[in-house]
Design a protein around this motif. Structure first.
Motif, PDB file in Angstrom:
ATOM      1  N   ARG A 106       0.830  -1.195   0.000  1.00 21.64           N
ATOM      2  CA  ARG A 106       0.000   0.000   0.000  1.00 21.64           C
ATOM      3  C   ARG A 106       0.870   1.252   0.000  1.00 21.64           C
ATOM      4  NH1 ARG A 106      -0.990  -3.977   2.369  1.00 21.64           N
ATOM      5  NH2 ARG A 106       0.645  -3.440   3.845  1.00 21.64           N
ATOM      6  N   THR A 107       0.469   2.239  -0.746  1.00 21.49           N
ATOM      7  CA  THR A 107       1.120   3.551  -0.723  1.00 21.49           C
ATOM      8  C   THR A 107       0.034   4.613  -0.617  1.00 21.49           C
ATOM      9  OG1 THR A 107       1.128   3.620  -3.148  1.00 21.49           O
ATOM     10  CG2 THR A 107       3.127   2.806  -2.061  1.00 21.49           C
ATOM     11  N   SER A 108       0.447   5.811  -0.251  1.00 22.93           N
ATOM     12  CA  SER A 108      -0.526   6.875  -0.019  1.00 22.93           C
ATOM     13  C   SER A 108      -1.173   7.328  -1.317  1.00 22.93           C
ATOM     14  CB  SER A 108       0.154   8.066   0.658  1.00 22.93           C
ATOM     15  OG  SER A 108       1.195   8.577  -0.163  1.00 22.93           O
ATOM     16  N   TYR A 109      -2.376   7.843  -1.161  1.00 21.40           N
ATOM     17  CA  TYR A 109      -3.097   8.414  -2.299  1.00 21.40           C
ATOM     18  C   TYR A 109      -3.791   9.695  -1.832  1.00 21.40           C
ATOM     19  CZ  TYR A 109      -6.305   9.120  -6.134  1.00 21.40           C
ATOM     20  OH  TYR A 109      -6.990   9.676  -7.195  1.00 21.40           O
ATOM     21  N   PRO A 110      -3.615  10.804  -2.567  1.00 19.08           N
ATOM     22  CA  PRO A 110      -2.790  10.984  -3.775  1.00 19.08           C
ATOM     23  C   PRO A 110      -1.309  10.675  -3.506  1.00 19.08           C
ATOM     24  CG  PRO A 110      -4.270  12.842  -3.421  1.00 19.08           C
ATOM     25  CD  PRO A 110      -4.307  12.035  -2.176  1.00 19.08           C
ATOM     26  N   PRO A 111      -0.556  10.365  -4.543  1.00 16.69           N
ATOM     27  CA  PRO A 111       0.852   9.992  -4.382  1.00 16.69           C
ATOM     28  C   PRO A 111       1.640  11.056  -3.626  1.00 16.69           C
ATOM     29  CG  PRO A 111       0.111   9.539  -6.612  1.00 16.69           C
ATOM     30  CD  PRO A 111      -0.988  10.304  -5.959  1.00 16.69           C
ATOM     31  N   ASN A 112       2.519  10.581  -2.725  1.00 19.64           N
ATOM     32  CA  ASN A 112       3.421  11.439  -1.946  1.00 19.64           C
ATOM     33  C   ASN A 112       2.690  12.377  -0.980  1.00 19.64           C
ATOM     34  OD1 ASN A 112       5.696  10.380  -3.365  1.00 19.64           O
ATOM     35  ND2 ASN A 112       5.236  11.779  -5.068  1.00 19.64           N
ATOM     36  N   SER A 113       1.423  12.122  -0.736  1.00 17.66           N
ATOM     37  CA  SER A 113       0.677  12.956   0.211  1.00 17.66           C
ATOM     38  C   SER A 113       0.909  12.462   1.632  1.00 17.66           C
ATOM     39  CB  SER A 113      -0.816  12.924  -0.113  1.00 17.66           C
ATOM     40  OG  SER A 113      -1.320  11.605   0.002  1.00 17.66           O
ATOM     41  N   ASN A 114       0.739  13.363   2.586  1.00 11.73           N
ATOM     42  CA  ASN A 114       0.867  12.999   3.998  1.00 11.73           C
ATOM     43  C   ASN A 114      -0.479  12.523   4.539  1.00 11.73           C
ATOM     44  OD1 ASN A 114       3.617  13.730   4.198  1.00 11.73           O
ATOM     45  ND2 ASN A 114       3.040  15.889   4.458  1.00 11.73           N
ATOM     46  N   ILE A 115      -0.434  11.486   5.328  1.00  7.62           N
ATOM     47  CA  ILE A 115      -1.668  10.951   5.909  1.00  7.62           C
ATOM     48  C   ILE A 115      -2.085  11.807   7.097  1.00  7.62           C
ATOM     49  CG2 ILE A 115      -2.699   8.972   7.095  1.00  7.62           C
ATOM     50  CD1 ILE A 115      -0.924   7.158   5.466  1.00  7.62           C
ATOM     51  N   ASP A 116      -3.342  12.142   7.140  1.00  9.97           N
ATOM     52  CA  ASP A 116      -3.898  12.928   8.243  1.00  9.97           C
ATOM     53  C   ASP A 116      -4.280  11.976   9.379  1.00  9.97           C
ATOM     54  OD1 ASP A 116      -5.150  14.627   9.952  1.00  9.97           O
ATOM     55  OD2 ASP A 116      -6.866  15.062   8.640  1.00  9.97           O
ATOM     56  N   PHE A 117      -3.537  12.044  10.479  1.00 12.39           N
ATOM     57  CA  PHE A 117      -3.790  11.146  11.606  1.00 12.39           C
ATOM     58  C   PHE A 117      -4.703  11.767  12.666  1.00 12.39           C
ATOM     59  CE2 PHE A 117       0.020   9.065   9.938  1.00 12.39           C
ATOM     60  CZ  PHE A 117      -0.364   7.733  10.007  1.00 12.39           C
ATOM     61  N   SER A 118      -5.320  12.871  12.348  1.00 13.80           N
ATOM     62  CA  SER A 118      -6.271  13.446  13.304  1.00 13.80           C
ATOM     63  C   SER A 118      -7.534  12.586  13.333  1.00 13.80           C
ATOM     64  CB  SER A 118      -6.616  14.886  12.921  1.00 13.80           C
ATOM     65  OG  SER A 118      -7.280  14.927  11.670  1.00 13.80           O
ATOM     66  N   GLY A 119      -8.228  12.633  14.456  1.00 18.34           N
ATOM     67  CA  GLY A 119      -9.419  11.810  14.601  1.00 18.34           C
ATOM     68  C   GLY A 119     -10.641  12.621  14.966  1.00 18.34           C
ATOM     69  N   LYS A 120     -11.782  12.002  14.823  1.00 21.30           N
ATOM     70  CA  LYS A 120     -13.038  12.615  15.238  1.00 21.30           C
ATOM     71  C   LYS A 120     -13.890  11.545  15.906  1.00 21.30           C
ATOM     72  CE  LYS A 120     -15.271  11.931  10.722  1.00 21.30           C
ATOM     73  NZ  LYS A 120     -15.962  12.594   9.584  1.00 21.30           N
TER      74      LYS A 120
END
Length: 275
Positions: A239-253
């Protein structure tokens, strides 16, 4: 009825029954100059609990007292058809065997109630004989079970509050975990040998399923499924991020659980040529 899950389900009934036990002892003491019969009240309450587990309803004390001799009579008068199970014994079954079976039925009733009550009676007797141990036990119970307003960690806790535990305060505490913000399970748990008792039995460092009497009953099923699905996905899919090279948002709700603020999307491909 005797499964651990069923016994846990009857927590409320047991709590009410124990309250009745204390009330009965106090009433008996008031009527008899402070003197009580431990075994009699204990037998009654054990039988009270068992009736609640069997029928799922709360009975008043008068009804429970009437039920006791009824159950004894039912056990005694029922004709045990042992020859239906062992036909070869039909010609030799006599009155002596029938009387023995009736005695056994009475013993069954006694085993159900008297064993627990007798242990309680012996225990109380030992505490009376050893008042220093009784005093130590009282202090331990008092320090463990709050009976009124109390103080925990320097905070005043009133009677009957609704308490919410701030789990990040535990799981992200650097006094408990080294580099708690870093995702490195192999070094932390496998190489670092840190304990991660998720049941909260030995210590409370992680509580994904809660702990104590209100621990999630689906713990075993959930962990089996998570292990299986995660392992298979890691084995089969890269698995890789999408969009490519984007940072994953680890904030929660917060919804029913704490979910990712932005639903995770990933680009995948077969892992290592596995198809």
């Amino acid at each position: 009825m005797l499964s651990s899950s069923r016994i846990k389900d009857c927590h409320s009934s047991r709590s009410q029954a124990v309250d009745k036990l204390i009330d009965r002892l106090r009433a008996e003491a008031k009527a008899n100059g402070g003197i009580v019969s431990v075994l009699k009240s204990a037998c009654f309450i054990v039988f009270y609990i068992l009736l609640g587990m069997c029928f799922g309803i709360e009975m008043d004390e008068e009804t429970v007292e009437k039920m006791d001799p009824i159950t004894k009579n039912v056990l005694i008068t029922l004709d045990t058809r042992i020859n239906d199970f062992l036909p070869i014994l039909r010609p030799v079954i006599g009155e002596q065997l029938k009387r023995a079976l009736q005695v056994r039925k009475q013993q069954v009733h006694a085993v159900v109630t008297n064993t627990t009550a007798t242990v309680l009676e012996w225990g109380i007797a030992q505490l009376i004989h050893n008042p220093d141990i009784q005093s130590k036990l009282f202090d331990e119970i008092k320090s463990t079970v709050a009976t009124g307003a109390t103080t925990v960690g320097g905070f005043n806790i009133p009677i009957d509050p609704n308490l919410e535990i701030f789990f990040p305060g535990i799981t992200e505490d650097p006094k408990i975990w080294s580099n708690p913000e870093k995702f490195n399970p192999a070094d932390r748990f496998y190489l670092g040998k840190k304990d991660a008792d998720i049941t909260g039995v030995t210590m409370v460092k992680m509580k994904p399923f809660g702990a104590g009497t209100r621990i999630c009953p689906g713990l075993t099923m959930a962990t089996v499924h998570i292990h299986l699905m995660l392992a298979r996905m890691v084995q089969q899919i890269e698995r890789t991020s999408y969009p490519p090279n984007s940072n994953i948002d680890f904030s929660g709700k917060f919804e029913f659980t704490v979910v990712m603020s932005n639903t995770l999307k990933a680009r995948i491909k077969p892992m290592g040529g596995i198809r």
